[in-house]
Design a protein around this motif. Structure first.
Motif, PDB file in Angstrom:
ATOM      1  N   ASP A 178       0.832  -1.214   0.000  1.00  0.00           N
ATOM      2  CA  ASP A 178       0.000   0.000   0.000  1.00  0.00           C
ATOM      3  C   ASP A 178       0.863   1.260   0.000  1.00  0.00           C
ATOM      4  OD1 ASP A 178      -2.327  -1.467   0.007  1.00  0.00           O
ATOM      5  OD2 ASP A 178      -2.532  -1.438   2.195  1.00  0.00           O
ATOM      6  N   ASP A 179       2.078   1.149   0.556  1.00  0.00           N
ATOM      7  CA  ASP A 179       3.002   2.293   0.587  1.00  0.00           C
ATOM      8  C   ASP A 179       3.776   2.420  -0.714  1.00  0.00           C
ATOM      9  OD1 ASP A 179       2.726   3.109   3.489  1.00  0.00           O
ATOM     10  OD2 ASP A 179       3.294   1.011   3.723  1.00  0.00           O
ATOM     11  N   VAL A 180       3.932   1.312  -1.433  1.00  0.00           N
ATOM     12  CA  VAL A 180       4.641   1.308  -2.724  1.00  0.00           C
ATOM     13  C   VAL A 180       3.762   0.567  -3.729  1.00  0.00           C
ATOM     14  CG1 VAL A 180       6.898   0.952  -3.813  1.00  0.00           C
ATOM     15  CG2 VAL A 180       6.738   1.008  -1.328  1.00  0.00           C
ATOM     16  N   PRO A 181       2.628   1.167  -4.131  1.00  0.00           N
ATOM     17  CA  PRO A 181       1.630   0.450  -4.934  1.00  0.00           C
ATOM     18  C   PRO A 181       2.118  -0.013  -6.294  1.00  0.00           C
ATOM     19  CG  PRO A 181       1.122   2.804  -4.833  1.00  0.00           C
ATOM     20  CD  PRO A 181       2.220   2.555  -3.836  1.00  0.00           C
ATOM     21  N   ASP A 182       3.152   0.624  -6.838  1.00  0.00           N
ATOM     22  CA  ASP A 182       3.657   0.236  -8.159  1.00  0.00           C
ATOM     23  C   ASP A 182       4.763  -0.813  -8.076  1.00  0.00           C
ATOM     24  OD1 ASP A 182       1.949   2.047  -9.403  1.00  0.00           O
ATOM     25  OD2 ASP A 182       3.394   3.688  -9.215  1.00  0.00           O
ATOM     26  N   TYR A 183       5.071  -1.279  -6.872  1.00  0.00           N
ATOM     27  CA  TYR A 183       6.158  -2.253  -6.688  1.00  0.00           C
ATOM     28  C   TYR A 183       5.822  -3.557  -7.413  1.00  0.00           C
ATOM     29  CZ  TYR A 183       9.624  -5.145  -4.240  1.00  0.00           C
ATOM     30  OH  TYR A 183      10.661  -5.980  -3.935  1.00  0.00           O
ATOM     31  N   ARG A 184       6.793  -4.067  -8.177  1.00  0.00           N
ATOM     32  CA  ARG A 184       6.604  -5.317  -8.897  1.00  0.00           C
ATOM     33  C   ARG A 184       7.850  -6.197  -8.744  1.00  0.00           C
ATOM     34  NH1 ARG A 184       2.455  -3.224  -8.823  1.00  0.00           N
ATOM     35  NH2 ARG A 184       0.950  -2.754 -10.485  1.00  0.00           N
ATOM     36  N   THR A 185       7.610  -7.488  -8.667  1.00  0.00           N
ATOM     37  CA  THR A 185       8.714  -8.447  -8.632  1.00  0.00           C
ATOM     38  C   THR A 185       8.475  -9.482  -9.723  1.00  0.00           C
ATOM     39  OG1 THR A 185       9.882 -10.099  -7.276  1.00  0.00           O
ATOM     40  CG2 THR A 185       7.537  -9.787  -6.834  1.00  0.00           C
ATOM     41  N   TYR A 186       9.543  -9.879 -10.425  1.00  0.00           N
ATOM     42  CA  TYR A 186       9.411 -10.769 -11.569  1.00  0.00           C
ATOM     43  C   TYR A 186      10.466 -11.874 -11.517  1.00  0.00           C
ATOM     44  CZ  TYR A 186       7.130  -6.559 -13.521  1.00  0.00           C
ATOM     45  OH  TYR A 186       6.346  -5.453 -13.718  1.00  0.00           O
ATOM     46  N   GLU A 187      10.098 -13.036 -12.032  1.00  0.00           N
ATOM     47  CA  GLU A 187      11.104 -14.038 -12.350  1.00  0.00           C
ATOM     48  C   GLU A 187      11.956 -13.484 -13.493  1.00  0.00           C
ATOM     49  OE1 GLU A 187      11.699 -16.899 -10.893  1.00  0.00           O
ATOM     50  OE2 GLU A 187       9.976 -16.928  -9.530  1.00  0.00           O
ATOM     51  N   LEU A 188      13.214 -13.925 -13.545  1.00  0.00           N
ATOM     52  CA  LEU A 188      14.134 -13.405 -14.556  1.00  0.00           C
ATOM     53  C   LEU A 188      13.542 -13.518 -15.958  1.00  0.00           C
ATOM     54  CD1 LEU A 188      16.864 -12.319 -15.502  1.00  0.00           C
ATOM     55  CD2 LEU A 188      17.752 -14.657 -15.394  1.00  0.00           C
ATOM     56  N   LYS A 189      12.932 -14.639 -16.273  1.00  0.00           N
ATOM     57  CA  LYS A 189      12.400 -14.863 -17.629  1.00  0.00           C
ATOM     58  C   LYS A 189      11.203 -13.975 -17.955  1.00  0.00           C
ATOM     59  CE  LYS A 189       9.588 -18.811 -16.080  1.00  0.00           C
ATOM     60  NZ  LYS A 189       8.290 -18.150 -16.265  1.00  0.00           N
ATOM     61  N   ASP A 190      10.555 -13.429 -16.901  1.00  0.00           N
ATOM     62  CA  ASP A 190       9.360 -12.628 -17.115  1.00  0.00           C
ATOM     63  C   ASP A 190       9.599 -11.132 -16.948  1.00  0.00           C
ATOM     64  OD1 ASP A 190       7.808 -14.957 -17.460  1.00  0.00           O
ATOM     65  OD2 ASP A 190       7.593 -15.174 -15.280  1.00  0.00           O
ATOM     66  N   CYS A 191      10.825 -10.724 -16.653  1.00  0.00           N
ATOM     67  CA  CYS A 191      11.105  -9.319 -16.369  1.00  0.00           C
ATOM     68  C   CYS A 191      10.934  -8.458 -17.621  1.00  0.00           C
ATOM     69  CB  CYS A 191      12.526  -9.176 -15.830  1.00  0.00           C
ATOM     70  SG  CYS A 191      13.014  -7.455 -15.536  1.00  0.00           S
ATOM     71  N   PRO A 192      10.017  -7.481 -17.601  1.00  0.00           N
ATOM     72  CA  PRO A 192       9.805  -6.642 -18.793  1.00  0.00           C
ATOM     73  C   PRO A 192      11.003  -5.765 -19.127  1.00  0.00           C
ATOM     74  CG  PRO A 192       8.549  -5.801 -16.919  1.00  0.00           C
ATOM     75  CD  PRO A 192       9.092  -7.136 -16.500  1.00  0.00           C
ATOM     76  N   ASP A 193      11.758  -5.334 -18.110  1.00  0.00           N
ATOM     77  CA  ASP A 193      12.943  -4.520 -18.377  1.00  0.00           C
ATOM     78  C   ASP A 193      13.999  -5.328 -19.120  1.00  0.00           C
ATOM     79  OD1 ASP A 193      12.209  -2.014 -17.287  1.00  0.00           O
ATOM     80  OD2 ASP A 193      12.557  -2.756 -15.275  1.00  0.00           O
ATOM     81  N   CYS A 194      14.164  -6.589 -18.750  1.00  0.00           N
ATOM     82  CA  CYS A 194      15.119  -7.445 -19.448  1.00  0.00           C
ATOM     83  C   CYS A 194      14.683  -7.681 -20.894  1.00  0.00           C
ATOM     84  CB  CYS A 194      15.258  -8.783 -18.714  1.00  0.00           C
ATOM     85  SG  CYS A 194      16.137  -8.682 -17.136  1.00  0.00           S
ATOM     86  N   LYS A 195      13.374  -7.877 -21.078  1.00  0.00           N
ATOM     87  CA  LYS A 195      12.868  -8.102 -22.430  1.00  0.00           C
ATOM     88  C   LYS A 195      13.091  -6.893 -23.321  1.00  0.00           C
ATOM     89  CE  LYS A 195       9.341 -11.466 -21.083  1.00  0.00           C
ATOM     90  NZ  LYS A 195       7.888 -11.777 -20.977  1.00  0.00           N
ATOM     91  N   GLU A 196      13.075  -5.701 -22.709  1.00  0.00           N
ATOM     92  CA  GLU A 196      13.310  -4.478 -23.487  1.00  0.00           C
ATOM     93  C   GLU A 196      14.772  -4.055 -23.443  1.00  0.00           C
ATOM     94  OE1 GLU A 196      10.593  -1.385 -22.530  1.00  0.00           O
ATOM     95  OE2 GLU A 196       8.828  -2.688 -22.615  1.00  0.00           O
ATOM     96  N   GLN A 197      15.616  -4.949 -22.894  1.00  0.00           N
ATOM     97  CA  GLN A 197      17.074  -4.770 -22.857  1.00  0.00           C
ATOM     98  C   GLN A 197      17.495  -3.501 -22.110  1.00  0.00           C
ATOM     99  OE1 GLN A 197      18.352  -5.105 -26.998  1.00  0.00           O
ATOM    100  NE2 GLN A 197      18.421  -7.336 -26.806  1.00  0.00           N
ATOM    101  N   ARG A 198      16.748  -3.167 -21.038  1.00  0.00           N
ATOM    102  CA  ARG A 198      17.156  -2.077 -20.164  1.00  0.00           C
ATOM    103  C   ARG A 198      18.207  -2.602 -19.188  1.00  0.00           C
ATOM    104  NH1 ARG A 198      11.337  -1.066 -19.397  1.00  0.00           N
ATOM    105  NH2 ARG A 198      10.666   0.545 -20.859  1.00  0.00           N
ATOM    106  N   LYS A 199      19.253  -1.844 -19.001  1.00  0.00           N
ATOM    107  CA  LYS A 199      20.338  -2.297 -18.143  1.00  0.00           C
ATOM    108  C   LYS A 199      19.889  -2.361 -16.684  1.00  0.00           C
ATOM    109  CE  LYS A 199      22.570   2.136 -17.040  1.00  0.00           C
ATOM    110  NZ  LYS A 199      22.516   1.983 -15.573  1.00  0.00           N
TER     111      LYS A 199
END
Length: 212
Positions: A178-199
């Motif tokens: 509730d204090d960090v409503p946008d917080y997300r955790t992902y498995e490595l294979k599902d990480c959207p930042d990795c898929k978009e090649q963000r460092k």
């Protein structure tokens, strides 16, 4: 990275605050989109004291013999034991000599308690204190260790937790999703930042971070 930090005050106690930093971070178990900075709470005595005061309110009627601290939470654990055992209070632990201990990792990265402190775990009512919980793997590993050494877990406390309970054990926490409503955790294979090649900005755990 630090310039992106956002300070958040605790709803239960305005004297407690954390900093959150948005980005792309790798933990031991997952990738997350925020680094939760708990440095001040764990290492500044005044805030650690306030954190312990807030957490202790949940255990007025819970019999606790030993507090097991993970992730560098020993200062909070000491204050927590002090608040819970204060004389002249309604706490069931009033005037009790509560133990505060920390397991260590052996060469195989297993949690162990040395022989000289095992009697503080065996047949004792244990309160587990951790810094943060995202996937629950650290809590589960700690609970398995405590049960192996014959301890009875009567509570789990955390500074920040993204989960509400672990195997039916509710987590008493100061900061939640509730204090960090946008917080997300992902498995490595599902990480959207990795898929978009963000460092990756940094490797993080409950002790701190190491930038790339």
């Amino acid at each position: 990275m630090e310039k992106r930090a956002i300070r958040i005050k605790a709803k239960r106690n305005g004297k407690i605050s954390i900093s959150i930093i948005p980005g792309h971070f790798a933990t031991n178990h997952s990738h997350v989109n925020y680094y939760i900075d708990l440095t001040a709470i764990k290492h500044r005595c005044k805030m650690a004291e306030e954190a312990a005061r807030t957490l202790s309110a949940r255990y007025v009627s819970t019999d606790v013999d030993t507090i097991i601290c993970m992730d560098g939470c020993e200062m909070i654990g000491g204050y927590l034991a002090s608040f819970m055992s204060q004389s002249g209070t309604r706490s069931i632990n009033s005037e009790k000599d509560i133990c505060v201990i920390t397991p260590e990792f052996n060469s195989n990265s297993q949690l162990i308690f040395r022989d000289n402190i095992q009697n503080m775990v065996w047949n004792k009512n244990i309160l587990l204190l951790i810094a943060s919980a995202t996937t629950g793997k650290t809590i589960n590993r700690s609970l398995e260790c405590i049960r192996y050494y014959g301890g009875k877990v009567v509570g789990v406390s955390a500074i920040f937790s993204a989960i509400k309970d672990m195997n039916g054990v509710p987590i008493n926490t100061i900061f939640t999703l509730d204090d960090v409503p946008d917080y997300r955790t992902y498995e490595l294979k599902d990480c959207p930042d990795c898929k978009e090649q963000r460092k990756i900005d940094a490797i993080v755990n409950s002790y701190g971070y190491s930038k790339f």
